[in-house]
Motif scaffolding. Structure first.
Motif, short mmCIF file in Angstrom:
data_model
loop_
_atom_site.label_atom_id
_atom_site.label_comp_id
_atom_site.label_asym_id
_atom_site.label_seq_id
_atom_site.Cartn_x
_atom_site.Cartn_y
_atom_site.Cartn_z
N LEU A 97 0.80 -1.10 0.06
CA LEU A 97 -0.06 -0.13 0.07
C LEU A 97 1.00 1.35 -0.09
O LEU A 97 1.77 1.44 0.81
N LEU A 98 0.87 1.80 -1.09
CA LEU A 98 1.50 3.15 -1.18
C LEU A 98 0.63 4.44 -1.02
O LEU A 98 -0.40 4.38 -1.90
N ALA A 99 0.76 5.50 -0.11
CA ALA A 99 -0.36 6.51 -0.10
C ALA A 99 0.30 7.67 0.20
O ALA A 99 1.58 7.97 0.93
N TYR A 100 -0.31 8.77 -0.58
CA TYR A 100 0.26 10.02 -0.45
C TYR A 100 -0.96 11.00 -0.29
O TYR A 100 -1.96 11.16 -1.15
N HIS A 101 -0.88 11.89 0.63
CA HIS A 101 -1.86 12.70 1.06
C HIS A 101 -1.75 14.27 0.46
O HIS A 101 -1.89 14.58 -0.64
N LEU A 102 -1.19 15.02 1.19
CA LEU A 102 -0.80 16.63 0.76
C LEU A 102 -0.13 16.55 -0.23
O LEU A 102 0.12 17.27 -1.17
N PRO A 103 0.95 15.74 -0.51
CA PRO A 103 1.91 15.84 -1.37
C PRO A 103 1.14 15.57 -2.90
O PRO A 103 1.58 16.12 -3.76
N LEU A 104 0.09 14.68 -2.82
CA LEU A 104 -0.78 14.70 -3.97
C LEU A 104 -1.61 15.70 -4.34
O LEU A 104 -2.08 15.85 -5.42
N ASP A 105 -2.11 16.30 -3.30
CA ASP A 105 -2.94 17.52 -3.64
C ASP A 105 -2.11 18.61 -4.32
O ASP A 105 -2.69 19.27 -5.15
N ALA A 106 -1.06 18.63 -3.67
CA ALA A 106 -0.29 20.26 -3.97
C ALA A 106 0.59 19.80 -5.40
O ALA A 106 0.97 20.83 -5.99
N HIS A 107 1.11 18.87 -5.99
CA HIS A 107 1.93 18.84 -7.05
C HIS A 107 1.36 19.39 -8.30
O HIS A 107 0.32 19.42 -8.64
N ALA A 108 2.46 20.08 -8.76
CA ALA A 108 2.20 21.12 -9.90
C ALA A 108 1.69 20.62 -11.07
O ALA A 108 0.93 21.17 -11.87
N GLU A 109 2.02 19.18 -11.49
CA GLU A 109 1.47 18.62 -12.64
C GLU A 109 0.47 17.39 -12.48
O GLU A 109 -0.43 17.34 -12.94
N LEU A 110 0.93 16.55 -11.44
CA LEU A 110 0.39 15.36 -11.18
C LEU A 110 -0.90 15.62 -10.13
O LEU A 110 -1.56 14.63 -9.81
N GLY A 111 -0.79 16.70 -9.36
CA GLY A 111 -1.68 16.84 -8.10
C GLY A 111 -3.21 16.79 -8.40
O GLY A 111 -3.58 17.17 -9.53
N ASN A 112 -3.91 16.66 -7.55
CA ASN A 112 -5.28 17.01 -7.43
C ASN A 112 -5.73 18.22 -8.02
O ASN A 112 -6.67 18.33 -8.77
N ASN A 113 -5.30 19.12 -7.44
CA ASN A 113 -5.61 20.41 -7.68
C ASN A 113 -5.23 20.72 -9.34
O ASN A 113 -6.29 21.40 -10.12
N ARG A 114 -4.10 20.32 -9.76
CA ARG A 114 -3.70 20.79 -11.21
C ARG A 114 -4.67 19.66 -11.96
O ARG A 114 -5.22 20.15 -13.04
N GLN A 115 -4.91 18.58 -11.57
CA GLN A 115 -5.85 17.79 -12.65
C GLN A 115 -7.43 18.16 -12.45
O GLN A 115 -8.03 18.01 -13.54
N LEU A 116 -7.80 18.86 -11.45
CA LEU A 116 -9.13 19.17 -11.30
C LEU A 116 -9.34 20.40 -12.43
O LEU A 116 -10.21 20.53 -13.00
N ALA A 117 -8.14 21.18 -12.35
CA ALA A 117 -8.27 22.54 -13.21
C ALA A 117 -8.12 22.03 -14.76
O ALA A 117 -8.95 22.72 -15.34
N ASP A 118 -7.53 20.91 -14.91
CA ASP A 118 -7.68 20.57 -16.30
C ASP A 118 -8.64 19.84 -16.81
O ASP A 118 -9.36 20.31 -17.90
N ARG A 119 -9.58 19.27 -15.95
CA ARG A 119 -10.62 18.87 -16.17
C ARG A 119 -11.98 19.94 -16.55
O ARG A 119 -12.87 19.58 -17.21
N LEU A 120 -11.55 20.84 -15.59
CA LEU A 120 -12.71 21.86 -15.76
C LEU A 120 -12.12 23.12 -16.86
O LEU A 120 -13.10 23.85 -17.12
N GLY A 121 -11.19 22.90 -17.43
CA GLY A 121 -10.69 23.81 -18.34
C GLY A 121 -10.35 25.23 -17.98
O GLY A 121 -10.59 26.24 -18.58
N ILE A 122 -9.81 25.29 -16.68
CA ILE A 122 -9.43 26.56 -15.94
C ILE A 122 -8.03 26.89 -16.52
O ILE A 122 -7.15 25.84 -16.51
N GLN A 123 -7.69 28.12 -16.95
CA GLN A 123 -6.60 28.45 -17.53
C GLN A 123 -5.69 29.37 -16.44
O GLN A 123 -6.23 29.87 -15.63
N ASN A 124 -4.33 29.25 -16.59
CA ASN A 124 -3.42 30.15 -15.71
C ASN A 124 -3.60 29.63 -14.35
O ASN A 124 -3.50 30.34 -13.23
N ALA A 125 -3.69 28.33 -14.26
CA ALA A 125 -4.08 27.60 -12.92
C ALA A 125 -2.60 27.75 -12.03
O ALA A 125 -1.80 27.14 -12.71
#
Length: 253
Positions: A97-125
């Protein structure tokens, strides 16, 4: 042809990307349960629930990659009941079991925040803070009516968001933080966002949104955090030629 790689090489790669040492988190990031040393198939998911573990076993997983793992600060440390069953299943089948919490939220390319922006078409994220952080902000390509933006969230996340608050009739500047991040709404207000998105909502969030003139969308903790683990899993599959599969165990929260 699918390759087999060592568990340690997978951990090394992910830690090189996510840099968990930079974060003070609520749980240990990284290898939480050690399984077999050779990995052919990774199964990713949001939370390492019993249902997820069993679905991953059916998929013949060697290693599980999740956002929500185990051993959270403040929880009962005894290995009993639900925790015993989960760990017993992993250990009995020699699954890591490999788990990443805040590091996975914050990553500039692979993180949850970046990935959500890409799915919503948000620019200059990008993060609100220059040195990085958990609250991001960007812009829609053109202003959208509030109902239209709510519909976009529902379409892209397959979940109808809860909308509260009052503000401008159209939304252009959007701030967000995935998961249980409703308390960051004040940062979005200070940054001049028209809307703020997070996964969960609490009672004070409603009053803050109403009184401070911002649209708030509770889009689902699970729904907003499906994407980081998928991005990491796919990157591992591409670079190491191993198999990756995402399994979604739905959660209405």
């Amino acid at each position: 042809m699918t390759a087999t790689v060592t568990r340690d090489e997978i951990v090394r790669r992910v830690e090189q990307w996510l840099e968990p040492g930079r974060f003070q988190d609520y749980c240990p990031n990284g290898l939480q349960v050690e399984g077999k040393s050779e990995v052919r198939r990774i199964v990713s998911g949001v939370t390492a629930s019993q249902a997820f573990i069993e679905a991953a076993m059916d998929a013949d997983a060697d290693l599980l990659l999740v956002h929500h793992g185990y051993f959270w600060k403040g929880e009962d440390q005894r290995i009993q009941g639900m925790k015993k069953r989960r760990l017993q299943t992993l250990l009995a089948h020699d699954i890591s079991l490999l788990a990443y919490h805040l590091p996975l939220d914050a990553h500039a390319e692979l993180g949850n925040n970046r990935q959500l922006a890409d799915r919503l078409g948000i620019q200059n994220a990008k993060p609100l803070q220059p040195e990085g952080g958990l609250v991001w902000m960007g812009e829609l390509s053109s202003a959208m009516p509030v109902e239209g933006f709510s519909g976009l969230l529902e379409e892209r996340l397959a979940r109808r968001p809860l909308h509260v608050g009052e503000g401008r009739p159209e939304i252009r500047r959007v701030a967000w933080c995935t998961g249980a991040a409703q308390g960051f709404i004040t940062q979005a207000i200070e940054a001049g966002a028209d809307a703020f998105i997070s996964g969960e909502i609490s009672e004070p969030t409603v009053h803050t949104a109403r009184e401070c003139g911002i649209h708030y969308f509770s889009a689902g903790h699970h729904a907003t955090e499906r994407y980081g683990v998928q991005a990491v899993g796919e990157r591992l599959a591409q670079e190491l030629a191993i198999e990756h599969r995402f399994i979604d165990i739905d959660n209405p929260v």
